[in-house]
Design a protein around this motif. Structure first.
Motif, mmCIF file in Angstrom:
data_model
loop_
_atom_site.group_PDB
_atom_site.id
_atom_site.type_symbol
_atom_site.label_atom_id
_atom_site.label_comp_id
_atom_site.label_asym_id
_atom_site.label_seq_id
_atom_site.Cartn_x
_atom_site.Cartn_y
_atom_site.Cartn_z
ATOM 1 N N MET A 1 0.842 -1.196 0.000
ATOM 2 C CA MET A 1 0.000 0.000 0.000
ATOM 3 C C MET A 1 0.883 1.255 0.000
ATOM 4 N N PRO A 2 0.579 2.262 -0.832
ATOM 5 C CA PRO A 2 1.388 3.486 -0.854
ATOM 6 C C PRO A 2 1.402 4.154 0.513
ATOM 7 N N GLY A 3 2.554 4.661 0.901
ATOM 8 C CA GLY A 3 2.695 5.233 2.238
ATOM 9 C C GLY A 3 1.889 6.484 2.463
ATOM 10 N N ASP A 4 1.470 7.153 1.370
ATOM 11 C CA ASP A 4 0.715 8.389 1.580
ATOM 12 C C ASP A 4 -0.789 8.160 1.740
ATOM 13 N N VAL A 5 -1.215 6.897 1.670
ATOM 14 C CA VAL A 5 -2.637 6.599 1.937
ATOM 15 C C VAL A 5 -2.921 6.939 3.390
ATOM 16 N N ARG A 6 -4.031 7.624 3.608
ATOM 17 C CA ARG A 6 -4.359 8.058 4.965
ATOM 18 C C ARG A 6 -4.967 6.920 5.777
ATOM 19 N N LEU A 7 -4.658 6.948 7.059
ATOM 20 C CA LEU A 7 -5.122 5.911 7.978
ATOM 21 C C LEU A 7 -6.638 5.738 7.938
ATOM 22 N N LEU A 8 -7.379 6.821 7.771
ATOM 23 C CA LEU A 8 -8.846 6.705 7.773
ATOM 24 C C LEU A 8 -9.341 5.782 6.661
ATOM 25 N N TRP A 9 -8.680 5.860 5.517
ATOM 26 C CA TRP A 9 -9.107 5.016 4.387
ATOM 27 C C TRP A 9 -8.776 3.554 4.651
ATOM 28 N N VAL A 10 -7.679 3.318 5.327
ATOM 29 C CA VAL A 10 -7.338 1.933 5.681
ATOM 30 C C VAL A 10 -8.357 1.390 6.674
ATOM 31 N N LEU A 11 -8.673 2.206 7.677
ATOM 32 C CA LEU A 11 -9.645 1.753 8.680
ATOM 33 C C LEU A 11 -10.987 1.440 8.025
#
Ligand code: FES
Ligand code: FES
Length: 163
Positions: A1-11
């Protein structure tokens, strides 16, 4: 997963943890407020690359323990704080963080502390509407009550993205 993906989207999109809400996506509304290592953050503004192995991410889903609701959740019910389901998770997580911080400083919670909770109402029932003032007062009473409750460890973790 790209490191700039925000935590909220992962959650929300990867782990299916939908308690933290998407409101603004730019760290303003606080609807997504969750905890990383016990401290309140806006996961919409936390790139997953900033998380380290062992970091503990807790959302509203992880606040209650095996022995029942977190004292803040119970106080919210006891005082009938009428935040809507969209902003309420973030409000509660922000209030828990505030009570912990004030307790760590060994002092009583103040009106200024409570006014420092900047979670925004997007639906319009929070101030300046009079009913919003009532909600705000009740939320403040809940936070004060919880600040007098013996602290309890928050055991649950919603997920640890980035590993
Ligand atoms: S969605 Fe995170 S602060 Fe608004
Ligand atoms: S957005 Fe929840 S009460 Fe307004």
């Amino acid at each position: 997963m790209p490191g700039d993906v925000r935590l909220l989207w992962v959650l929300r999109d990867v782990l299916g943890v939908t308690g933290p809400k998407y409101g603004c996506g730019i760290n303003v509304c606080k609807a997504c407020t969750s905890h990383v290592n016990g401290k309140a953050v806006s996961p919409c503004s936390v790139p997953v690359s900033e998380l380290r192995p062992g970091d503990e991410v807790t959302t509203i889903e992880g606040l209650a323990g095996d022995d029942g609701l977190h004292p803040m959740q119970q106080a919210w019910i006891d005082h009938d704080v009428s935040q809507c389901g969209y902003c309420q998770p973030g409000q509660i997580m922000a209030a828990v963080d505030l009570v912990r911080r004030v307790a760590a400083e060994g002092r009583a919670i103040t009106d200024d502390d409570l006014d420092g909770i900047r979670n925004i109402c997007r639906c319009g029932t929070y101030p300046p509407h009079p009913a919003g003032d009532q909600s705000r007062r009740r939320a403040h009473v809940s936070a004060r009550q919880t600040s007098r409750t013996p602290p309890r460890q928050t055991p649950a973790t919603s997920g640890t993205p980035g590993r």
